[in-house]
Write a protein that holds these residues in place. Sequence first.
Motif, PDB file in Angstrom:
ATOM      1  N   LEU A 106      53.528  61.255  47.142  1.00 32.59           N
ATOM      2  CA  LEU A 106      52.240  60.872  47.616  1.00 32.59           C
ATOM      3  C   LEU A 106      51.321  61.442  46.407  1.00 32.59           C
ATOM      4  CD1 LEU A 106      52.105  62.215  51.307  1.00 32.59           C
ATOM      5  CD2 LEU A 106      52.824  60.100  50.512  1.00 32.59           C
ATOM      6  N   PHE A 107      50.418  60.325  46.367  1.00 34.40           N
ATOM      7  CA  PHE A 107      49.247  60.840  45.107  1.00 34.40           C
ATOM      8  C   PHE A 107      47.970  61.131  45.968  1.00 34.40           C
ATOM      9  CE2 PHE A 107      51.694  57.590  42.603  1.00 34.40           C
ATOM     10  CZ  PHE A 107      52.323  58.436  42.165  1.00 34.40           C
ATOM     11  N   ILE A 108      47.612  62.744  45.856  1.00 35.25           N
ATOM     12  CA  ILE A 108      46.551  62.844  46.838  1.00 35.25           C
ATOM     13  C   ILE A 108      45.449  63.568  46.052  1.00 35.25           C
ATOM     14  CG2 ILE A 108      45.814  64.205  48.609  1.00 35.25           C
ATOM     15  CD1 ILE A 108      48.942  64.043  49.667  1.00 35.25           C
ATOM     16  N   GLN A 109      44.176  63.843  46.221  1.00 41.85           N
ATOM     17  CA  GLN A 109      43.066  64.183  45.526  1.00 41.85           C
ATOM     18  C   GLN A 109      43.057  65.459  46.065  1.00 41.85           C
ATOM     19  OE1 GLN A 109      39.853  61.463  44.414  1.00 41.85           O
ATOM     20  NE2 GLN A 109      40.871  59.963  45.733  1.00 41.85           N
ATOM     21  N   GLY A 110      42.177  66.320  45.329  1.00 40.45           N
ATOM     22  CA  GLY A 110      41.900  67.795  45.886  1.00 40.45           C
ATOM     23  C   GLY A 110      42.779  68.781  45.194  1.00 40.45           C
ATOM     24  N   GLY A 111      43.526  68.333  44.173  1.00 34.65           N
ATOM     25  CA  GLY A 111      44.473  69.388  43.206  1.00 34.65           C
ATOM     26  C   GLY A 111      45.318  70.028  44.050  1.00 34.65           C
ATOM     27  N   ALA A 112      45.945  71.043  43.393  1.00 36.17           N
ATOM     28  CA  ALA A 112      46.939  71.878  44.296  1.00 36.17           C
ATOM     29  C   ALA A 112      46.441  72.639  45.246  1.00 36.17           C
ATOM     30  CB  ALA A 112      48.012  72.608  43.217  1.00 36.17           C
ATOM     31  N   THR A 113      45.117  73.048  45.097  1.00 34.02           N
ATOM     32  CA  THR A 113      44.506  73.987  46.004  1.00 34.02           C
ATOM     33  C   THR A 113      44.460  73.184  47.280  1.00 34.02           C
ATOM     34  OG1 THR A 113      43.202  74.845  44.108  1.00 34.02           O
ATOM     35  CG2 THR A 113      42.213  75.147  46.394  1.00 34.02           C
ATOM     36  N   LEU A 114      44.088  71.956  47.479  1.00 34.37           N
ATOM     37  CA  LEU A 114      44.112  71.583  48.933  1.00 34.37           C
ATOM     38  C   LEU A 114      45.452  71.570  49.595  1.00 34.37           C
ATOM     39  CD1 LEU A 114      41.836  70.181  50.695  1.00 34.37           C
ATOM     40  CD2 LEU A 114      42.985  67.874  50.029  1.00 34.37           C
ATOM     41  N   GLN A 115      46.384  71.701  49.006  1.00 34.12           N
ATOM     42  CA  GLN A 115      47.708  71.753  49.417  1.00 34.12           C
ATOM     43  C   GLN A 115      47.966  72.925  50.119  1.00 34.12           C
ATOM     44  OE1 GLN A 115      49.657  68.986  49.733  1.00 34.12           O
ATOM     45  NE2 GLN A 115      47.816  68.224  49.055  1.00 34.12           N
ATOM     46  N   PHE A 116      47.279  74.012  49.635  1.00 33.19           N
ATOM     47  CA  PHE A 116      47.563  75.548  50.039  1.00 33.19           C
ATOM     48  C   PHE A 116      47.055  75.409  51.594  1.00 33.19           C
ATOM     49  CE2 PHE A 116      46.053  77.664  45.986  1.00 33.19           C
ATOM     50  CZ  PHE A 116      47.161  77.011  45.209  1.00 33.19           C
ATOM     51  N   SER A 117      46.136  74.480  51.878  1.00 32.99           N
ATOM     52  CA  SER A 117      45.648  74.363  53.230  1.00 32.99           C
ATOM     53  C   SER A 117      46.578  73.121  53.979  1.00 32.99           C
ATOM     54  CB  SER A 117      44.098  73.700  53.525  1.00 32.99           C
ATOM     55  OG  SER A 117      43.372  74.615  52.981  1.00 32.99           O
ATOM     56  N   MET A 118      46.663  72.011  53.298  1.00 33.02           N
ATOM     57  CA  MET A 118      47.448  70.794  54.050  1.00 33.02           C
ATOM     58  C   MET A 118      48.610  71.205  54.353  1.00 33.02           C
ATOM     59  SD  MET A 118      46.509  67.274  51.785  1.00 33.02           S
ATOM     60  CE  MET A 118      47.216  66.074  53.043  1.00 33.02           C
ATOM     61  N   ILE A 119      49.739  71.918  53.679  1.00 31.50           N
ATOM     62  CA  ILE A 119      50.755  72.604  54.062  1.00 31.50           C
ATOM     63  C   ILE A 119      50.946  73.300  55.428  1.00 31.50           C
ATOM     64  CG2 ILE A 119      52.722  73.990  53.380  1.00 31.50           C
ATOM     65  CD1 ILE A 119      52.072  73.196  50.260  1.00 31.50           C
ATOM     66  N   PRO A 120      50.292  74.296  55.349  1.00 30.93           N
ATOM     67  CA  PRO A 120      50.234  74.689  56.844  1.00 30.93           C
ATOM     68  C   PRO A 120      49.693  74.116  57.927  1.00 30.93           C
ATOM     69  CG  PRO A 120      48.789  76.168  55.464  1.00 30.93           C
ATOM     70  CD  PRO A 120      49.252  74.971  54.552  1.00 30.93           C
ATOM     71  N   MET A 121      48.641  73.370  57.645  1.00 32.39           N
ATOM     72  CA  MET A 121      48.197  72.538  58.796  1.00 32.39           C
ATOM     73  C   MET A 121      49.525  71.352  59.110  1.00 32.39           C
ATOM     74  SD  MET A 121      44.444  71.512  57.292  1.00 32.39           S
ATOM     75  CE  MET A 121      42.917  72.314  58.030  1.00 32.39           C
ATOM     76  N   ASN A 122      49.921  70.771  58.406  1.00 29.81           N
ATOM     77  CA  ASN A 122      50.959  69.773  58.648  1.00 29.81           C
ATOM     78  C   ASN A 122      52.448  70.251  58.949  1.00 29.81           C
ATOM     79  OD1 ASN A 122      50.040  66.706  58.026  1.00 29.81           O
ATOM     80  ND2 ASN A 122      48.938  68.313  56.588  1.00 29.81           N
ATOM     81  N   LEU A 123      52.872  71.546  58.486  1.00 30.34           N
ATOM     82  CA  LEU A 123      54.149  71.863  58.421  1.00 30.34           C
ATOM     83  C   LEU A 123      54.535  73.096  59.452  1.00 30.34           C
ATOM     84  CD1 LEU A 123      55.570  71.236  54.921  1.00 30.34           C
ATOM     85  CD2 LEU A 123      55.196  69.808  56.544  1.00 30.34           C
ATOM     86  N   MET A 124      53.342  73.714  59.822  1.00 26.41           N
ATOM     87  CA  MET A 124      53.769  74.784  60.861  1.00 26.41           C
ATOM     88  C   MET A 124      53.675  74.073  62.378  1.00 26.41           C
ATOM     89  SD  MET A 124      51.359  78.035  59.802  1.00 26.41           S
ATOM     90  CE  MET A 124      51.590  79.090  58.532  1.00 26.41           C
ATOM     91  N   LYS A 125      54.976  74.086  62.661  1.00 21.90           N
ATOM     92  CA  LYS A 125      54.958  73.429  64.207  1.00 21.90           C
ATOM     93  C   LYS A 125      55.051  74.612  65.116  1.00 21.90           C
ATOM     94  CE  LYS A 125      57.776  69.193  64.062  1.00 21.90           C
ATOM     95  NZ  LYS A 125      59.133  68.729  64.040  1.00 21.90           N
ATOM     96  N   ASN A 126      55.727  75.820  64.427  1.00 21.35           N
ATOM     97  CA  ASN A 126      55.726  76.880  65.292  1.00 21.35           C
ATOM     98  C   ASN A 126      54.630  77.939  65.030  1.00 21.35           C
ATOM     99  OD1 ASN A 126      58.073  75.955  66.765  1.00 21.35           O
ATOM    100  ND2 ASN A 126      59.138  76.839  65.062  1.00 21.35           N
ATOM    101  N   GLY A 127      53.862  77.476  64.199  1.00 22.66           N
ATOM    102  CA  GLY A 127      52.764  78.435  63.767  1.00 22.66           C
ATOM    103  C   GLY A 127      53.142  79.531  62.818  1.00 22.66           C
TER     104      GLY A 127
END
Length: 360
Positions: free
Chosen positions: A71-92
């Motif tokens: 995936l090519f996404i904007q927002g730099g690496a910094t946006l991933q700091f948020s996207m990762i937990p938002m998408n990958l935390m199933k059990n929180g």
Amino acid sequence: MYDRVYNFSAGPAMMSVPVLEEIRDEMLNYRGSGMCVMEMSHRSKVFQQIADEAEADLRKLMGIPDNYKVLFIQGGATLQFSMIPMNLMKNGKAVYIESGAWSKKAIAEAKKVGEVIVAASSKDRNYAYVPDCSDLDIPEDTDYVYICENETIHGTTYPKLPNTKGHILVADQSSMFLSKPVNVSDYGMIYAGVQKNVGPAGMVIAIIREDLIRDDLTDLPIYMQYSAHAQNGSMYNTPNCWAIYCCGKVFKYLLSIGGLSEMHRRNVEKAKVLYDFLDSSKLFSGTVDKDCRSLMNVPFVTGSEEMDAKVVAATKAAGFDNLKGHRSVGGLRASIYNAMPKEGVEALVTLLREFEANNK
Ligand SMILES: *Cc1c(COP(=O)(O)O)cnc(C)c1O
């Protein structure tokens, strides 16, 4: 010929001259399209081909398995700091390794989303090493284990990936992306802001295993959903067309020199020039434990802030750019990414050697 400086910046950083020349040559009229890539519709056939080729070349370069999305996404690496937990935390719940400034930032963002367990840290020595991750305390319901695989500011890199005990590994590879071969299957997700080791700022490349992309997260802002990017070929909205194009050039260049094993060989050889000097010097010393020294970011000090400032001034006067160390480490830092030629590092070492001789 172009009067270019050796730019030791941690990022945005140098790009290879042959790549820049090709971009220059295509600037006014990209291959008969009559326009620059910057002017092109992302929905056009000609741009689609640029994007498809970039992805295909990256897949070839890294040996990315078919069950991973690129995936090519904007927002730099910094946006991933948020996207990762938002998408990958199933059990929180996720385990993070605190190995420096960038993992700390990722931890701070993940804490806003769920429970973060910092299972290992190298804070006690200002992140001058990578903590032992061979036997981490990882709860069974942990969603993933997160690392910053190369800490840009502190100059450390993992000599060995953590033992995740069967959990998914997520890695921020921003400052080491494409510097060496990696086994993509060892990770659930790899991501990198491209402005360190690849191309222009403003884009992140995320390589993510398909089964980790959820389509039931409809409450998340749409841009934060990996599924929105995956289902739309990274064109849910207008992508960073220019960065995709420039990165594609770099992928082709890396393939042309022999791929990532050749790149790694060159990086090892290049970094050795500087580390060998630091190890033999009586004035300068590296700040990182030898077994986890980064091939990309090399911090070093004289032991005196006054002397450090003098060295930085001398490097500037000699035409080397951006060698001042990050304020949290002090001293100097030479970022010697893929595009830094060996001659640049040799020239720097010559200067440092002379400086040492003159300042006994
Ligand atoms: C530079 C860097 C980032 C931040 O990248 P942005 O594109 O500026 O958001 C994150 N992680 C690491 C390891 C970096 O070196």
